[in-house]
Design an enzyme around this catalytic site. Structure first.
Site, short mmCIF file in Angstrom:
data_model
loop_
_atom_site.label_atom_id
_atom_site.label_comp_id
_atom_site.label_asym_id
_atom_site.label_seq_id
_atom_site.Cartn_x
_atom_site.Cartn_y
_atom_site.Cartn_z
N SER A 57 -10.24 -43.58 -5.92
CA SER A 57 -9.87 -45.00 -6.03
C SER A 57 -10.85 -45.79 -5.17
CB SER A 57 -8.45 -45.19 -5.51
OG SER A 57 -8.43 -44.91 -4.11
N ASP A 94 -11.40 -44.27 -10.14
CA ASP A 94 -10.01 -44.30 -10.61
C ASP A 94 -9.45 -45.72 -10.40
OD1 ASP A 94 -7.63 -43.18 -11.52
OD2 ASP A 94 -7.00 -42.53 -9.52
N HIS A 95 -8.87 -46.29 -11.43
CA HIS A 95 -8.26 -47.63 -11.35
C HIS A 95 -9.20 -48.70 -10.81
CE1 HIS A 95 -4.31 -46.24 -12.54
NE2 HIS A 95 -4.48 -45.20 -11.74
N ASP A 116 -9.17 -50.88 -14.97
CA ASP A 116 -7.73 -50.99 -15.16
C ASP A 116 -7.33 -52.46 -15.28
OD1 ASP A 116 -5.06 -50.95 -15.27
OD2 ASP A 116 -4.73 -49.74 -13.48
N HIS A 190 3.01 -43.18 -11.09
CA HIS A 190 2.31 -42.70 -9.89
C HIS A 190 3.27 -42.35 -8.76
CE1 HIS A 190 -0.95 -44.93 -11.99
NE2 HIS A 190 -1.63 -43.87 -11.61
N GLY A 191 2.83 -41.43 -7.90
CA GLY A 191 3.58 -41.14 -6.68
C GLY A 191 4.55 -39.98 -6.84
N ASP A 268 -2.97 -36.49 -8.34
CA ASP A 268 -3.32 -36.79 -6.96
C ASP A 268 -2.18 -36.34 -6.03
OD1 ASP A 268 -4.16 -37.82 -4.56
OD2 ASP A 268 -4.28 -39.89 -5.19
P1 13P Z 1 0.07 -38.83 -9.46
O1 13P Z 1 0.56 -39.80 -8.43
O2 13P Z 1 1.18 -38.43 -10.39
O3 13P Z 1 -0.62 -37.66 -8.89
O4 13P Z 1 -1.00 -39.62 -10.39
C1 13P Z 1 -2.32 -39.77 -9.96
C2 13P Z 1 -3.08 -40.71 -10.84
O5 13P Z 1 -2.69 -41.10 -11.92
C3 13P Z 1 -4.39 -41.16 -10.33
O6 13P Z 1 -4.96 -42.12 -11.16
O1 G3H Z 2 -3.50 -43.78 -8.94
C1 G3H Z 2 -3.79 -43.85 -7.76
C2 G3H Z 2 -4.29 -42.67 -7.01
O2 G3H Z 2 -3.25 -41.78 -6.71
C3 G3H Z 2 -5.09 -43.09 -5.82
O3 G3H Z 2 -4.29 -43.53 -4.78
O4 G3H Z 2 -5.09 -45.78 -4.04
O5 G3H Z 2 -3.90 -44.25 -2.47
O6 G3H Z 2 -6.23 -43.75 -3.19
P1 G3H Z 2 -4.92 -44.39 -3.54
ZN ZN Z 3 -3.58 -43.43 -12.10
#
Ligand code: 13P
Ligand code: G3H
Ligand code: ZN
Length: 326
Positions: A57, A94-95, A116, A190-191, A268
């Site tokens: 990210s 990512d995002h 995103d 997420h999470g 993640d």
């Molecule tokens: P999780 O939080 O389910 O691991 O998803 C990670 C994710 O989508 C990162 O872009």
């Molecule tokens: O989708 C998000 C990822 O899990 C990255 O998380 O923004 O805490 O690095 P972060």
């Molecule tokens: Zn994601």
């Protein structure tokens, strides 16, 4: 320092996804924020012969620094080759929240980016995603965009509720933007708290099927796909952590998708949980230990061994390339 991703030994995702869709597996996209997570990921994938997308990210890039992030990815490629494996490795944003963030990452050596804009209107999402595609393709960098909104917290994006992807919109979105892959919302989030206790942890696989019919052989991406193993939640609690009501996506829900159009699955949280469980255990059981190499290696080993099982149980990407011989 600016790098072109090819000089770092990295690949974009185009060929990776083509092979994954043809052969019926999904490429793991694992997030990393430091050297130990990067090593856990690349060693797991090299030992299994699985392609891998190392993703960060903007928060992760900020944490490691723009100077260090691409060199860790180069280190991952060099480590895989030293282990005797030929797996392709991508470095993916990512995002990505804006065109500027995409430009910044391409400049430092990313081979793939996500824009995103899923929280914007359909038309705004198309406009921004198209701009990113036009920019990124000049550098042979592949682009992922998202249609539909995931519940939970995304980096610099947050949403309370799911907005499932509307299958009737996907053809227009993909043809107008020219994106290389499409992230969809079918009930993942997420999470570590994806469902409430007592809820049935089911995905809308019917929506996935509809989308696959409209976009045959097109690489579909699932975010928010950690399984959140009870084993690690228990271990974290046992060694002094606090984590209650954590529920993820069952492997059985994801495996079917990976066999068909889903070419990339993002994980993640599972890595964070495994790593934290390993570190907590050693610190709790060896209170005299204060060498970071010892307790970080314990986290790294836990994450690596869990990802090796996941490559088989969820992604089905083992042996797609040459396994390490060391
Ligand atoms: P999780 O939080 O389910 O691991 O998803 C990670 C994710 O989508 C990162 O872009
Ligand atoms: O989708 C998000 C990822 O899990 C990255 O998380 O923004 O805490 O690095 P972060
Ligand atoms: Zn994601």
């Amino acid at each position: 320092m600016a790098y072109e991703y090819k000089e770092l030994g990295l690949s974009n995702t185009r060929e990776m996804f083509k092979k994954a869709n043809l052969e019926g597996y999904a490429v793991p996209a694992f997030n990393f924020n430091n050297m130990e997570q990067m090593l856990a990921i690349v060693e797991a994938c090299a030992e299994m012969g699985s392609p891998v997308i190392l993703q960060c990210s903007m928060g992760a890039v900020k944490y490691m620094g723009k100077e260090i992030t691409p060199l860790l990815a180069k280190g991952a490629v060099d480590r895989a080759r030293a282990m005797g494996s030929d797996i392709p490795i991508a470095l993916h944003l990512d995002h990505g929240p804006t065109l500027d963030s995409v430009k910044e990452c391409i400049e430092i050596g990313f081979s793939s980016v996500m824009i995103d804009a899923s929280h914007h209107s359909f038309d705004e999402n198309i406009k921004l995603s198209k701009e990113v595609v036009e920019y990124a393709h000049k550098f042979d960098v592949t682009v992922e965009a998202e249609l539909g909104v995931l519940a939970g917290i995304e980096d610099e994006v947050s949403s309370e509720h799911h907005l499932f992807t509307e299958p009737s919109e996907v053809i227009e979105f993909v043809s107008k933007t020219g994106v290389d892959s499409l992230a969809i919302a079918i009930g993942t989030s997420h999470g570590a708290h994806k469902f409430k206790p007592g809820e049935d942890p089911k995905l809308r696989l019917d929506i996935l099927k509809e989308i696959e019919k409209k976009l045959p052989q097109f690489p579909i991406v699932l975010h928010g796909s950690s399984e959140v193993p009870a084993y690690y939640a228990d271990m974290i609690r046992e060694y002094g952590g606090e984590l209650s009501g954590a529920i993820g996506i069952p492997a059985s829900e994801l495996r079917g998708g990976a066999k068909s159009g889903v070419a990339k699955i993002n994980v993640d949280t599972d890595g964070r949980l495994a790593f934290t469980a390993g570190v907590r255990k050693i610190l709790a059981t060896k209170p005299k230990e204060f060498d970071p190499r010892k307790y970080l290696a314990a986290g790294m080993e836990e994450m690596k061994s869990y990802y090796k099982t996941k490559i088989v149980d969820v992604f089905g990407s083992e042996s797609a390339y040459k396994k390490s011989n060391k």
